[in-house]
Enzyme design. Structure first.
Site, PDB file in Angstrom:
ATOM      1  N   ALA A 208       0.786  -1.225  -0.147  1.00 40.81           N
ATOM      2  CA  ALA A 208       0.035   0.031   0.107  1.00 40.81           C
ATOM      3  C   ALA A 208       0.967   1.014   0.021  1.00 40.81           C
ATOM      4  CB  ALA A 208      -0.992   0.104   1.080  1.00 40.81           C
TER       5      ALA A 208
ATOM      6  N   TYR B  52       3.794   1.456  -1.270  1.00 35.08           N
ATOM      7  CA  TYR B  52       4.354   1.586  -2.592  1.00 35.08           C
ATOM      8  C   TYR B  52       3.440   2.183  -3.436  1.00 35.08           C
ATOM      9  CZ  TYR B  52       6.868   0.191  -6.875  1.00 35.08           C
ATOM     10  OH  TYR B  52       7.536   0.216  -8.122  1.00 35.08           O
ATOM     11  N   ASP B  53       2.297   1.463  -3.662  1.00 36.35           N
ATOM     12  CA  ASP B  53       1.247   2.105  -4.295  1.00 36.35           C
ATOM     13  C   ASP B  53       0.896   3.386  -4.252  1.00 36.35           C
ATOM     14  OD1 ASP B  53       1.301  -0.529  -5.180  1.00 36.35           O
ATOM     15  OD2 ASP B  53      -0.763  -0.862  -4.138  1.00 36.35           O
TER      16      ASP B  53
ATOM     17  N   LEU C  50      26.086 -23.843 -25.714  1.00 39.32           N
ATOM     18  CA  LEU C  50      26.955 -24.637 -24.759  1.00 39.32           C
ATOM     19  C   LEU C  50      27.123 -26.260 -25.529  1.00 39.32           C
ATOM     20  CD1 LEU C  50      26.782 -23.459 -21.323  1.00 39.32           C
ATOM     21  CD2 LEU C  50      28.424 -22.774 -22.879  1.00 39.32           C
TER      22      LEU C  50
ATOM     23  N   LYS D  23      21.857 -24.316 -14.505  1.00 38.28           N
ATOM     24  CA  LYS D  23      21.280 -23.811 -15.832  1.00 38.28           C
ATOM     25  C   LYS D  23      19.881 -23.517 -15.913  1.00 38.28           C
ATOM     26  CE  LYS D  23      22.229 -24.891 -20.807  1.00 38.28           C
ATOM     27  NZ  LYS D  23      20.938 -24.779 -21.283  1.00 38.28           N
TER      28      LYS D  23
ATOM     29  N   ARG E 172      17.912 -13.785 -28.315  1.00 35.98           N
ATOM     30  CA  ARG E 172      19.118 -14.385 -28.778  1.00 35.98           C
ATOM     31  C   ARG E 172      18.876 -14.273 -30.410  1.00 35.98           C
ATOM     32  NH1 ARG E 172      22.066 -19.064 -27.077  1.00 35.98           N
ATOM     33  NH2 ARG E 172      20.253 -19.486 -25.843  1.00 35.98           N
TER      34      ARG E 172
ATOM     35  N   GLU F 175      18.620 -14.999 -18.438  1.00 36.40           N
ATOM     36  CA  GLU F 175      17.663 -15.805 -18.979  1.00 36.40           C
ATOM     37  C   GLU F 175      16.275 -15.243 -18.471  1.00 36.40           C
ATOM     38  OE1 GLU F 175      19.018 -18.381 -20.618  1.00 36.40           O
ATOM     39  OE2 GLU F 175      17.644 -19.973 -20.802  1.00 36.40           O
TER      40      GLU F 175
ATOM     41  N   LYS G  53      32.059 -23.490 -16.233  1.00 38.87           N
ATOM     42  CA  LYS G  53      32.952 -22.791 -17.022  1.00 38.87           C
ATOM     43  C   LYS G  53      34.349 -22.717 -16.418  1.00 38.87           C
ATOM     44  CE  LYS G  53      29.242 -19.378 -17.363  1.00 38.87           C
ATOM     45  NZ  LYS G  53      28.901 -17.905 -17.451  1.00 38.87           N
TER      46      LYS G  53
ATOM     47  N   LYS H 128      24.348 -31.959 -18.466  1.00 36.12           N
ATOM     48  CA  LYS H 128      22.837 -32.551 -18.587  1.00 36.12           C
ATOM     49  C   LYS H 128      22.507 -33.814 -17.679  1.00 36.12           C
ATOM     50  CE  LYS H 128      21.171 -29.396 -21.074  1.00 36.12           C
ATOM     51  NZ  LYS H 128      20.861 -29.569 -22.823  1.00 36.12           N
TER      52      LYS H 128
HETATM   53  S1  IVH Z   1      26.488 -19.416 -19.360  1.00 34.85           S
HETATM   54  C1  IVH Z   1      28.573 -18.804 -23.862  1.00 34.85           C
HETATM   55  N1  IVH Z   1      24.963 -19.572 -17.407  1.00 34.85           N
HETATM   56  O1  IVH Z   1      21.836 -21.676 -21.714  1.00 34.85           O
HETATM   57  C2  IVH Z   1      27.080 -19.066 -23.051  1.00 34.85           C
HETATM   58  N2  IVH Z   1      23.866 -20.078 -19.457  1.00 34.85           N
HETATM   59  O2  IVH Z   1      23.429 -23.708 -23.746  1.00 34.85           O
HETATM   60  C3  IVH Z   1      27.441 -18.861 -21.831  1.00 34.85           C
HETATM   61  N3  IVH Z   1      21.691 -20.658 -19.703  1.00 34.85           N
HETATM   62  O3  IVH Z   1      22.989 -19.360 -23.833  1.00 34.85           O
HETATM   63  C4  IVH Z   1      26.132 -19.161 -21.174  1.00 34.85           C
HETATM   64  N4  IVH Z   1      21.337 -20.619 -17.529  1.00 34.85           N
HETATM   65  O4  IVH Z   1      20.781 -18.959 -22.574  1.00 34.85           O
HETATM   66  C5  IVH Z   1      24.861 -19.572 -18.790  1.00 34.85           C
HETATM   67  N5  IVH Z   1      23.577 -20.133 -15.508  1.00 34.85           N
HETATM   68  C6  IVH Z   1      23.672 -20.132 -16.897  1.00 34.85           C
HETATM   69  C7  IVH Z   1      22.486 -20.271 -17.617  1.00 34.85           C
HETATM   70  C8  IVH Z   1      22.844 -20.462 -19.203  1.00 34.85           C
HETATM   71  C9  IVH Z   1      20.572 -20.771 -18.629  1.00 34.85           C
HETATM   72  C10 IVH Z   1      21.238 -20.721 -21.150  1.00 34.85           C
HETATM   73  C11 IVH Z   1      21.792 -19.522 -22.121  1.00 34.85           C
HETATM   74  C12 IVH Z   1      23.014 -20.108 -22.721  1.00 34.85           C
HETATM   75  C13 IVH Z   1      22.395 -21.507 -22.986  1.00 34.85           C
HETATM   76  C14 IVH Z   1      23.727 -22.173 -23.183  1.00 34.85           C
END
Ligand code: IVH
Length: 671
Positions: A34, A36-37, A83, A115, A136, A178, A294, A318
């Site tokens: 409230a 905020y509003d 990836l 991911k 993308r 994402e 990474k 995966k």
């Molecule tokens: S790092 C060079 N981290 O997965 C790309 N990607 O298959 C580095 N994604 O293009 C991406 N969660 O759209 C990264 N924690 C995360 C992610 C993530 C989802 C998606 C993203 C990326 C794709 C890669």
């Protein structure tokens, strides 16, 4: 009105941004809605009076007008890569070996994150203010969805000023991440749609992707999307030395990112992270499709280069597929103990998340219509919460020509010709006409306790009714939970009778498997079918897992019985019931009967003088023989109590069945 509207507007903007950050990014609101509003309303009225004071990062400017010209194409500052997938430790090791070869003598530090399963988006901030959001696309060129992304509440319209990270507020800062729809938001949305009688959305990812491509930002604003960043880019790469630094900077700048991200100096650490998240990820607020691993150091990352669309310095881990495709072989309908008709899809067996799936509940006729499942379709199966298999959707492109929409009522009529069904007002399920829950339950319990089944003679009709009426028994397994003191509270029981009943039930904790299976009351499963099933599978677990084809392979079991058995075990209520029996320590035992009559099949016709049909059947079975209801190809003996009728005689002659009288039969039994 304010004497200094420009000053007041600026203060309000800053304060509202702070509240929004606390609420949407930190999940720690410091004021209630409230407040905020009310402040938001004040800012809006100042801006209405002084349109020249409106800035693009004002919280009032999230939702703009319709995009009449569609989405503009925008070339990315650098390619949006994807990836390579890895699936196990060996794959991860091979990846590290490849990198070691290219950069010998380098120690890699690894960076890991969850991911997210959403759609990738690049946000461009100029001097700290959101300029552009681009999908993308084909990795080189995406679509300008700025107007829609501005409506996402946890995307800041202006980056936060934070000590040590000032440089990100000058020049261009690109943030990639994402766009997802959180599970809770997705479920809440579908719940509303269900209530409104609208078709439900299939999954959060598709919904997020579809939403971001809406041309009217007002529609987007009405759908709760979230953004989670995974990358931070500057023209000067040394501004971001490591991936972990990027995540720290993201947090400081007021951008949501996964707090789960970690760094490790060796592979064992990475593998531990992978193991740890294999189950835990299911409890995350969004859907995941694995992990990202990474190289943490961005200079090394860049040196390792790109092959095709994929950087060498990162992989996607995966987990075992939670989804798979298979063929819908049939849709069978089971009648639960409350009289509800539940359709179950029967599949070609397929492995999903490590276990074989061959059926899934389709819940009701509406769900079948929503999914438009047809027999012969290719279906996408997934495990909800990794346990219960569900049919997610149909691959329409693979639908066989001529596949007809499933007619639920027609199927009910076909499978249960002697029953009639109705759909109570406001309900989605069809129920058996004239049957209320307890009545059906009473019959089921009586059958379970009957002579041919568990044979609990003290549990006759009156006692069953008393237990059901008192609410002590809500399913078959409940009889094992009834205690003497509970019985003593009912008028029907005194000390001795209560003790007797409890003991009699406890006595049947290890019933013969065939009696138990017969007692379950599966349609079309009489005593002999129960014996055939049990002899073929040996354990309840195996019977439970049997496919229709396996069931049909058993001598004496045809399509109708096979479907009925498979449907019964596929019904989640029944699965729960079997589980409950086990929990209560009920362990049916299998004793394969062999004896002098093993391999011999008997049919009894007419009336015998020295024993009843049931007694005859019992004797035959005890001696290892099979009692059949009608003369078939494999019938060894037709026992004639009196004169044999024409058609039976003909059949017996055609099949070479020996016809014997009662005397000869009794002799066989005595041998
Ligand atoms: S790092 C060079 N981290 O997965 C790309 N990607 O298959 C580095 N994604 O293009 C991406 N969660 O759209 C990264 N924690 C995360 C992610 C993530 C989802 C998606 C993203 C990326 C794709 C890669």
């Amino acid at each position: 009105m304010q004497s200094q509207p420009d000053k007041r507007a600026k203060e309000l903007r800053e304060l509202l941004s702070k509240f929004s950050y606390e609420y949407h990014v930190l999940d720690l609101p410091s004021v209630n809605d409230a407040v905020y509003d009310s402040l938001f309303g004040e800012l809006k009225s100042i801006e209405a009076e002084h349109p020249e004071l409106i800035t693009s990062d004002s919280p009032t400017q999230r939702v703009g007008g319709e995009l009449l010209g569609g989405f503009k194409k925008v070339t990315h500052s650098s390619r949006m890569l994807s990836l390579n997938d890895v699936f196990d430790r060996a794959d991860v090791e091979a990846w590290v070996v490849r990198m070691d070869k290219l950069l010998p003598g380098t120690r890699h530090e690894f960076f890991t994150d969850i991911k997210m399963d959403g759609l990738a988006c690049a946000l461009a901030y100029q001097d700290g203010v959101l300029q552009q959001a681009v999908t993308r696309g084909d990795s080189f060129v995406g679509e300008d969805v700025t107007a829609n992304v501005r409506t996402i509440k946890n995307v800041p319209l202006r980056l936060r000023d934070a000590e040590g990270f000032e440089k990100f507020l000058t020049g261009k800062t690109e943030i990639r991440g994402e766009i997802v729809m959180l599970k809770k938001d997705f479920n809440a949305l579908n719940k509303k749609r269900r209530a409104a009688g609208e078709p439900e959305f299939a999954n959060p990812r598709n919904l997020a992707a579809g939403t971001i491509r809406q041309l009217d930002p007002k529609l987007v604003a009405a759908r709760p999307l979230s953004f989670r960043a995974y990358d931070l880019l500057r023209d000067e790469p040394t501004d971001v030395p490591t991936n972990m630094f990027a995540y720290e900077a993201l947090s400081a700048l007021g951008i949501s990112r996964n707090q789960e991200a970690s760094t490790f100096t060796d592979l064992n650490g990475v593998m531990k992270f992978i193991d740890e998240w294999s189950d835990k990820r299911l409890d995350l607020p969004f859907n995941t499709d694995g992990l990202v691993v990474k190289v943490n150091d961005r200079a090394q990352f860049a040196k390792l280069g790109v092959v095709g669309k994929q950087p060498r310095a990162a992989v996607a881990y995966k987990y075992a597929a939670e989804q798979a495709t298979t063929i819908v072989k049939d849709i069978v309908i089971s009648i639960g103990r409350t009289g509800a008709a539940t359709p179950v899809a029967v599949f070609d067996p397929v492995v999903v998340a490590g276990t074989t799936v061959q059926h899934a509940s389709l819940h009701n006729a509406d769900e079948i219509a929503r999914l438009d499942v047809r027999i012969g379709d290719t279906a996408i199966i997934f495990k909800a919460g990794d346990i219960i298999p569900k049919l997610e959707s149909i691959v329409l492109e693979l639908r066989p020509k001529g596949a007809k929409p499933f007619d639920f009522l027609e199927a009910l009529k076909h499978q249960y010709p002697e029953l009639s069904f109705y759909r109570p007002d406001g309900e989605v399920v069809y129920r058996v006409e004239g049957v209320t829950g307890p009545l059906l339950l009473t019959k089921a319990v009586e059958h379970f306790a009957s002579k041919g089944a568990l044979d609990i003679d003290t549990l006759g009709e009156k006692n069953v009714i008393a237990l059901v009426d008192a609410g002590l028994v809500k399913d078959l397994a409940d009889i094992y939970t009834v205690t003497k003191s509970q019985l003593l509270e009912l008028d029907r029981f005194a000390d001795i009778s209560a003790g007797k009943l409890v003991d009699a039930i406890a006595d049947k904790k290890t019933p013969l498997l065939e009696r138990f299976v017969y007692g379950l009351g599966i349609r079309h499963v009489g005593t002999q079918t129960a014996i055939d099933l049990v002899n073929a599978f040996g354990t309840l677990e195996k019977l439970q897992a049997a496919t229709i084809d396996e069931l049909k392979d058993i001598d004496g079991i045809g399509e109708v019985v096979a479907e009925s058995v498979a449907a019964w075990f596929a019904d989640p209520d029944n699965e729960a019931l079997i589980f409950k029996f086990a929990e209560l320590g009920v362990k049916p035992v299998f004793e394969k009967k062999t004896g002098p009559l093993t391999g011999q099949n008997f049919v009894v016709t007419g009336t015998l003088e020295t024993l009843s049909r049931d007694e005859a059947a019992d004797k035959i079975r005890t001696l290892g023989g099979t009692f059949q209801s009608a003369v078939a190809k494999d019938t060894t003996y037709l026992v004639a109590g009196g004169k044999v009728g024409g058609s039976k005689l003909k059949k017996a002659e055609a099949y070479g069945t020996k016809i014997i009288d009662e005397q000869a039969f009794v002799k066989l039994l005595e041998e």
